[in-house]
Each structure stands twice: as structure tokens, then as C-alpha cells.
Design an enzyme around this catalytic site. Structure first.
Site, PDB file in Angstrom:
ATOM      1  N   MET A 109       0.822  -1.209   0.000  1.00  0.00           N
ATOM      2  CA  MET A 109       0.000   0.000   0.000  1.00  0.00           C
ATOM      3  C   MET A 109       0.855   1.257   0.000  1.00  0.00           C
ATOM      4  O   MET A 109       2.022   1.232   0.361  1.00  0.00           O
ATOM      5  CB  MET A 109      -0.914   0.012   1.226  1.00  0.00           C
ATOM      6  CG  MET A 109      -0.163   0.081   2.547  1.00  0.00           C
ATOM      7  SD  MET A 109      -1.201   0.563   3.929  1.00  0.00           S
ATOM      8  CE  MET A 109      -1.570   2.258   3.515  1.00  0.00           C
ATOM      9  N   CYS A 110       0.228   2.357  -0.424  1.00  0.00           N
ATOM     10  CA  CYS A 110       0.861   3.672  -0.372  1.00  0.00           C
ATOM     11  C   CYS A 110      -0.247   4.697  -0.175  1.00  0.00           C
ATOM     12  O   CYS A 110      -1.263   4.405   0.439  1.00  0.00           O
ATOM     13  CB  CYS A 110       1.676   3.936  -1.647  1.00  0.00           C
ATOM     14  SG  CYS A 110       0.686   4.025  -3.145  1.00  0.00           S
ATOM     15  N   ARG A 111      -0.064   5.897  -0.677  1.00  0.00           N
ATOM     16  CA  ARG A 111      -1.076   6.943  -0.509  1.00  0.00           C
ATOM     17  C   ARG A 111      -2.273   6.715  -1.430  1.00  0.00           C
ATOM     18  O   ARG A 111      -3.413   6.811  -1.012  1.00  0.00           O
ATOM     19  CB  ARG A 111      -0.452   8.315  -0.777  1.00  0.00           C
ATOM     20  CG  ARG A 111      -1.434   9.471  -0.616  1.00  0.00           C
ATOM     21  CD  ARG A 111      -0.709  10.815  -0.712  1.00  0.00           C
ATOM     22  NE  ARG A 111      -1.635  11.915  -0.465  1.00  0.00           N
ATOM     23  CZ  ARG A 111      -2.212  12.624  -1.426  1.00  0.00           C
ATOM     24  NH1 ARG A 111      -1.969  12.351  -2.697  1.00  0.00           N
ATOM     25  NH2 ARG A 111      -3.040  13.602  -1.119  1.00  0.00           N
ATOM     26  N   GLY A 134      -2.051   4.241  -4.409  1.00  0.00           N
ATOM     27  CA  GLY A 134      -1.963   2.993  -5.172  1.00  0.00           C
ATOM     28  C   GLY A 134      -0.928   3.009  -6.274  1.00  0.00           C
ATOM     29  O   GLY A 134      -0.627   1.972  -6.858  1.00  0.00           O
ATOM     30  N   ILE A 169      -4.107   4.635   1.145  1.00  0.00           N
ATOM     31  CA  ILE A 169      -4.630   5.129   2.420  1.00  0.00           C
ATOM     32  C   ILE A 169      -5.712   6.189   2.206  1.00  0.00           C
ATOM     33  O   ILE A 169      -6.578   6.374   3.062  1.00  0.00           O
ATOM     34  CB  ILE A 169      -3.493   5.622   3.343  1.00  0.00           C
ATOM     35  CG1 ILE A 169      -3.969   5.623   4.799  1.00  0.00           C
ATOM     36  CG2 ILE A 169      -2.965   6.973   2.900  1.00  0.00           C
ATOM     37  CD1 ILE A 169      -2.887   5.462   5.820  1.00  0.00           C
TER      38      ILE A 169
END
Length: 104
Positions: A61-63, A65, A90
Site C-alpha cells: 500500500m501507499c497513498r 496505489g 490510504i
């Protein structure tokens, strides 16, 4: 590339499923808000690839995708085939699961 929605991730977490959650954002982003995953910033993903499990499912995951998708592409070149990208990152988690989460 395999993808998972935030609702599907929440179900996995709620059921206590055995998987690894990797967060490829930067440390300051992780400190702002995180889902308890292991922090391995994208810039160091190949250097720290040994921290990514090959034995069980891994959600990256990241901010939003995008960085997690880039991390998955890099790890797949090392032979990883157990990786799933968190759609929307997120930001989607905050929008759909936990509106109290600090996002930036």
C-alpha cells in the site's frame, strides 16, 4: 497485477488472516497515518526485499496505489508472485473505512 479493495483488506484484518502488509510511503507519511503495516519506502524496496515474505500473501500500500504498484513491479522482477496492490491506498481507506484518519 492483483488488486484488493479497502473493504477486502478490512475483512482480512478483521478475520485475523495471515498476510503481510507493506507500506511503501515515506517515513513522515507513515507517521501521519498508517494501518500498522511494515514501512519499507519505495526507494529502498529492492534493497530491503528480504523483508518481504515469499511464504504468505503480501498486500502493498501507499497513498493512492501508484507507488505500491511500482513496488510490486520491481519485486515481481525478483520473482515475487504473492503480491497484491491496495486500490486507492490510504486515501481510499480514509474515505471508505476510517474518516477519522489523518490524510494529506
Amino acid at each position: 497485477m492483483n488488486e484488493i479493495t479497502v473493504q477486502e483488506l478490512k475483512e482480512k484484518l478483521d478475520k485475523g488472516e495471515d498476510f503481510q502488509l507493506i507500506d511503501v510511503r515515506e517515513e513522515f507519511e507513515y507517521e501521519t497515518s498508517n494501518l500498522g503495516g511494515q514501512l519499507i519506502p519505495l526507494g529502498g524496496i529492492l534493497i530491503e526485499a528480504d523483508k518481504v515474505s515469499k511464504e504468505k500473501p503480501v498486500v502493498v500500500m501507499c497513498r493512492s496505489g501508484k507507488r505500491s504498484a511500482a513496488a510490486i513491479m520491481q519485486l515481481q522482477q525478483l520473482g515475487y508472485s504473492n503480491l497484491t496492490n491496495l486500490q486507492g491506498g490510504i486515501l481510499a481507506w480514509a474515505a471508505e473505512i476510517d474518516p477519522s484518519l489523518n490524510v494529506y
